[in-house]
Design a protein around this motif. Structure first.
Motif: not given
Length: 95
Positions: A1-2, A53-55, A80-82
């Motif tokens: 996901m972007l 997963g990016q920091q 993107p989890d609501t």
């Protein structure tokens, strides 16, 4: 996901709460969080949006610390989890 898709969902959920979620851009602000969250009642915080997963980069971590040292909430969002986004908005609203 972007990252942009996560950012759009953050903007949508903020707007649903009656808030405003502008992109933070200004000369001399390298490393500052991507979005300012402004919610009803004068509540405000910053959100750094990352791909899953990016920091945050080292400069971003320095800027986040400067804001947190001023008691300004800063959150890193890589999902993107609501429920995750709602949790961030709830925390800003409660601050």
């Amino acid at each position: 996901m972007l990252e942009k898709a996560i950012e759009r969902k953050l903007m949508t959920l903020t707007k649903e709460r009656g808030g405003y979620c502008p992109k933070f851009t200004s000369p001399g602000t390298a490393g500052m969080p991507d979005r300012i969250i402004i919610l009803p009642g004068g509540k405000m915080g910053f959100v750094e949006v990352k791909a899953p997963g990016q920091q945050p980069r080292p400069l971003q971590k320095v800027q986040h610390k400067k804001l947190r040292d001023l008691d300004i909430p800063v959150y890193v969002l890589d999902s993107p989890d609501t429920d995750t986004i709602t949790g961030i908005l709830d925390a800003i609203q409660a601050a």
